[in-house]
Design an enzyme around this catalytic site. Structure first.
Site, PDB file in Angstrom:
ATOM      1  N   ARG A  44       0.809  -1.223   0.000  1.00 25.66           N
ATOM      2  CA  ARG A  44       0.000   0.000   0.000  1.00 25.66           C
ATOM      3  C   ARG A  44       0.843   1.274   0.000  1.00 25.66           C
ATOM      4  NH1 ARG A  44      -1.115   2.270   5.359  1.00 25.66           N
ATOM      5  NH2 ARG A  44      -3.313   2.625   4.877  1.00 25.66           N
TER       6      ARG A  44
ATOM      7  N   ASN B  72       7.384  13.072   5.774  1.00 32.16           N
ATOM      8  CA  ASN B  72       7.096  11.686   6.142  1.00 32.16           C
ATOM      9  C   ASN B  72       7.182  10.791   4.894  1.00 32.16           C
ATOM     10  OD1 ASN B  72       4.455  10.192   8.153  1.00 32.16           O
ATOM     11  ND2 ASN B  72       5.651   9.206   6.587  1.00 32.16           N
TER      12      ASN B  72
ATOM     13  N   ARG C  71       4.226  16.896   8.437  1.00 31.06           N
ATOM     14  CA  ARG C  71       5.116  16.229   9.401  1.00 31.06           C
ATOM     15  C   ARG C  71       6.318  15.625   8.681  1.00 31.06           C
ATOM     16  NH1 ARG C  71       0.525  12.518   8.878  1.00 31.06           N
ATOM     17  NH2 ARG C  71       1.229  10.468   8.125  1.00 31.06           N
ATOM     18  N   SER C  72       7.322  15.300   9.474  1.00 30.20           N
ATOM     19  CA  SER C  72       8.505  14.619   8.971  1.00 30.20           C
ATOM     20  C   SER C  72       8.484  13.167   9.462  1.00 30.20           C
ATOM     21  CB  SER C  72       9.773  15.345   9.431  1.00 30.20           C
ATOM     22  OG  SER C  72      10.927  14.785   8.838  1.00 30.20           O
TER      23      SER C  72
ATOM     24  N   ARG D 141      -5.794  12.791   9.817  1.00 29.79           N
ATOM     25  CA  ARG D 141      -4.811  12.544   8.751  1.00 29.79           C
ATOM     26  C   ARG D 141      -5.562  12.159   7.472  1.00 29.79           C
ATOM     27  NH1 ARG D 141      -2.255   7.549  10.834  1.00 29.79           N
ATOM     28  NH2 ARG D 141      -4.294   7.428  11.831  1.00 29.79           N
ATOM     29  N   PRO D 142      -5.294  12.799   6.349  1.00 27.43           N
ATOM     30  CA  PRO D 142      -6.032  12.462   5.125  1.00 27.43           C
ATOM     31  C   PRO D 142      -5.954  10.995   4.746  1.00 27.43           C
ATOM     32  CG  PRO D 142      -4.877  14.531   4.839  1.00 27.43           C
ATOM     33  CD  PRO D 142      -4.424  13.975   6.156  1.00 27.43           C
TER      34      PRO D 142
ATOM     35  N   GLY E  77       7.283   7.608  13.425  1.00 26.00           N
ATOM     36  CA  GLY E  77       7.438   6.306  12.786  1.00 26.00           C
ATOM     37  C   GLY E  77       6.801   5.183  13.574  1.00 26.00           C
TER      38      GLY E  77
ATOM     39  N   ASP F 193       3.768   4.397  14.687  1.00 22.62           N
ATOM     40  CA  ASP F 193       2.323   4.635  14.665  1.00 22.62           C
ATOM     41  C   ASP F 193       1.596   3.304  14.534  1.00 22.62           C
ATOM     42  OD1 ASP F 193       3.624   4.588  12.160  1.00 22.62           O
ATOM     43  OD2 ASP F 193       2.133   5.840  11.205  1.00 22.62           O
TER      44      ASP F 193
ATOM     45  N   GLU G 195       6.785  -6.645   6.380  1.00 27.34           N
ATOM     46  CA  GLU G 195       7.002  -5.368   7.055  1.00 27.34           C
ATOM     47  C   GLU G 195       7.438  -5.560   8.508  1.00 27.34           C
ATOM     48  OE1 GLU G 195       4.229  -1.411   7.743  1.00 27.34           O
ATOM     49  OE2 GLU G 195       3.362  -3.397   7.963  1.00 27.34           O
TER      50      GLU G 195
ATOM     51  N   GLU H 106      -3.678  -0.337  12.160  1.00 22.31           N
ATOM     52  CA  GLU H 106      -4.842   0.150  11.431  1.00 22.31           C
ATOM     53  C   GLU H 106      -4.868  -0.296   9.971  1.00 22.31           C
ATOM     54  OE1 GLU H 106      -4.581   4.419  11.913  1.00 22.31           O
ATOM     55  OE2 GLU H 106      -3.308   4.652  10.155  1.00 22.31           O
TER      56      GLU H 106
END
Length: 587
Positions: A185, A229, A238-239, A305-306, A339, A341, A540, A555
């Site tokens: 994704r 990010n 954000r970074s 967050r979009p 990072g 999250d 991942e 999520e």
């Protein structure tokens, strides 16, 4: 001779204060999330795609729903025409759109997610690079390593020229060179992922591709003043963990390319300023009156967050008012900047995501990364003949070392602990309280090993603390000890955390620590190998309780590809090899 105790105390305090930072805070702003002038603004395209995302959830239902998909869709036509067609869609009695109708609209008016990326094979890729992993003697492991090396071709993409020509139709940002996607994704270049991708590319002798990844990140600094990010317009708020200097340092150590360092150097100075000014900068005063300057995560955002608009709206729905929701959205985006999250590390109540307090926390790992940045900048400045800049950054690194030792180190536990600012998170100068250290155990408590931070005590003490922490499991290092169903908690293990702790131990100078690091590396490589042979994929994250099983939680569904996992596997094989007679299976 009698000594005047009062005078001695005064002289001690005076000498201490001479060593203290005299920096004052840059702002007395009290962090009101609705009045922050630094807030990032969403683009018109994002303002349209967020309602589309909500409509898709209503029409298609939550099963298998990925909100990010809908903000990654490029437009076929102009935004005005597309919005008008969307508004004219027939609605059911509950104002939702019939699934068939919405799907037809998406097919007619939107391009596929990822269609604005073009596959390009890296020019410096060869199936088996000369001198590739000479210390991997086991043929099964060697074949797997070559398979992982081959995945660079799968993840390689360049941004389509159409993105630059019609940026208003895309949330993808036009970076100039070929990039490596994480996988699945994640259809764009990401910041901290790129460090471990580069570590793997260097093992693969793909030096030009590695430099291109850095150039892409620098292009974001040139445009926005910091590395985003990821390369999407919805990430401009954000970074991510700042590892750009570490990428440049690793490439220079392999190539000796001083021109590359020279071109990159101004961007590093900009990035350092970003992390050491505004709301990222925090001053803590210790018991001796010394001021220590440290950094925190702090996103320029107070909306959902979009890429997770519907998720954040649902999470905030139980909060009592607009102010509380805005603060929650700030904390969520700040956790994404970290990072991690998401994780219980940022939550006052590990069972409730709305208790995220990311901006109230001074993180051990972030300040370790910035310490390395300061050391790298000092090193590069000396190479480039910038003696004054080099001296300034040596001094900055020494001040940060002292701050990390003073604020984070816990001698009793033998770990560095995050510091909670508590209710005073927006004061100009914070008074240090020892009880504000977070004594919960996270993998991040050991990241200063990688930053070569001197605790004043032995590496063996930190190593024993790690061994007794509960983090070391049969298949790797757990992210935390709490199973909260968040993906940056137990029992998930993540490649970057394995690599930093292992490399920190291996390079500490202690033979015992290097032996432990090697054994930990073999555990991690073994679970990667077995999972790859079962699924045909690099993952991942992994379940460190079960060899060969990938992780879950969070999520979104578990992702494959996977850039930083590939890079860490290759880096660990280069560091430790794999003996011909060493078993690679889980048994």
């Amino acid at each position: 001779m009698a000594i005047n105790v009062s005078l001695l105390s005064f002289l001690f305090l005076l000498s201490s204060n001479l060593l203290c930072s005299l920096t004052s805070a840059t702002s007395s702003h009290k962090c009101n999330p609705s009045m922050d002038a630094t807030l990032s603004a969403p683009t018109p395209l994002i303002n349209f795609l967020q309602p589309l995302q909500r409509a898709a959830l209503d029409s298609f239902g939550p099963s298998g729903f990925d909100p990010k998909l809908y903000v990654d869709l490029p437009l076929r036509f102009g935004l005005e025409e597309t919005e008008r067609a969307f508004q004219e869609l027939p609605r059911l009695s509950n104002q939702s759109v019939e699934a068939r109708v919405l799907m037809e609209f998406i097919e007619n008016y939107m391009e596929q997610a990822g269609s604005d990326l073009v596959y390009v094979e890296p020019s410096d890729f060869v199936p088996e690079p000369p001198g590739f992993l000479p210390n991997v003697g086991n043929l099964r492991v060697r074949k797997w390593a070559l398979d992982v090396h081959g995945l660079w071709r799968n993840l390689s993409r360049k941004v389509s020229d159409e993105v630059g020509k019609k940026p208003e139709k895309h949330t993808l940002l036009p970076v100039p060179e070929l990039g490596m996607l994480p996988g699945s994704r994640f259809r764009e270049v990401y910041y901290w992922d790129s460090y471990w991708v580069i570590r793997g590319l260097l093992v693969s002798k793909m030096f030009d591709t590695a430099k291109g990844l850095v150039n892409n990140l620098i292009s974001l600094i040139d445009t926005y003043g910091f590395v985003l990010n990821g390369a999407r317009s919805y990430y401009t708020n954000r970074s991510q963990p700042p590892l750009l200097s570490a990428m440049i340092w690793e490439i220079y150590m392999r190539t000796g390319d001083l021109d590359f360092v020279k071109k990159s150097f101004p961007a590093l100075l900009k990035e350092h300023k970003f992390w050491n000014s505004g709301f990222h900068k925090v001053i803590v005063q210790d018991a001796h009156g010394c001021n220590h300057t440290l950094s925190r995560y702090y996103a320029m955002w107070n909306n959902p967050r979009p890429e997770s608009f519907t998720i954040d709206e649902a999470s905030a729905s139980k909060l009592p008012d607009t102010f509380a929701k805005q603060q929650f959205y700030r904390e969520v985006a700040s956790a994404a900047e970290s990072g991690w999250d998401f994780s219980s590390r940022w939550m006052s109540d590990p069972t409730d995501l709305t208790t995220l307090r990311t901006t109230s926390i001074l993180p051990v790992d972030l300040n370790t990364f910035i310490l390395k940045m300061e050391l790298h900048i000092a090193f590069f400045a000396k190479l480039l003949g910038e003696a004054s800049i080099s001296r300034d950054f040596i001094a900055a690194s020494e001040a940060r070392r002292t701050a990390i030792k003073t604020i984070f180190w816990n001698s009793e536990m033998g770990q560095w602990l995050d510091y909670w600012l508590g209710n005073s998170r927006c004061e100009d100068i914070h008074k240090m309280e020892a009880h504000n250290q977070n004594q919960n155990i996270f993998a991040s408590n050991f990241i200063p090993l990688w930053g070569e931070v001197d605790s004043g005590e032995s590496t063996e003490k930190v190593m024993k603390s790690l061994q007794n922490s509960g983090l070391l499991q049969v298949a790797g290092i757990s992210t935390s000890l709490l199973n909260t169903t968040q993906q940056w908690d137990f029992p998930n293990g993540w490649a970057p955390l394995q690599h930093m702790i292992i490399e920190g131990l291996a390079r500490s100078g202690s033979k015992e620590a290097r032996t432990l690091a090697r054994d930990m590396a073999y555990c991690w490589l073994r679970t990667n190998y077995v999972a790859f042979n079962k699924t045909g994929q690099m993952h991942e994250k992994y379940d460190v309780e079960a060899c060969g099983e990938f992780g879950g939680g969070g999520e979104y569904t578990p992702q494959t590809g996977f850039g930083w996992t590939n890079g860490v596997a290759l880096a660990l094989l280069e560091e430790f090899g794999w003996p011909e007679d060493l078993n690679i299976s889980c048994q």
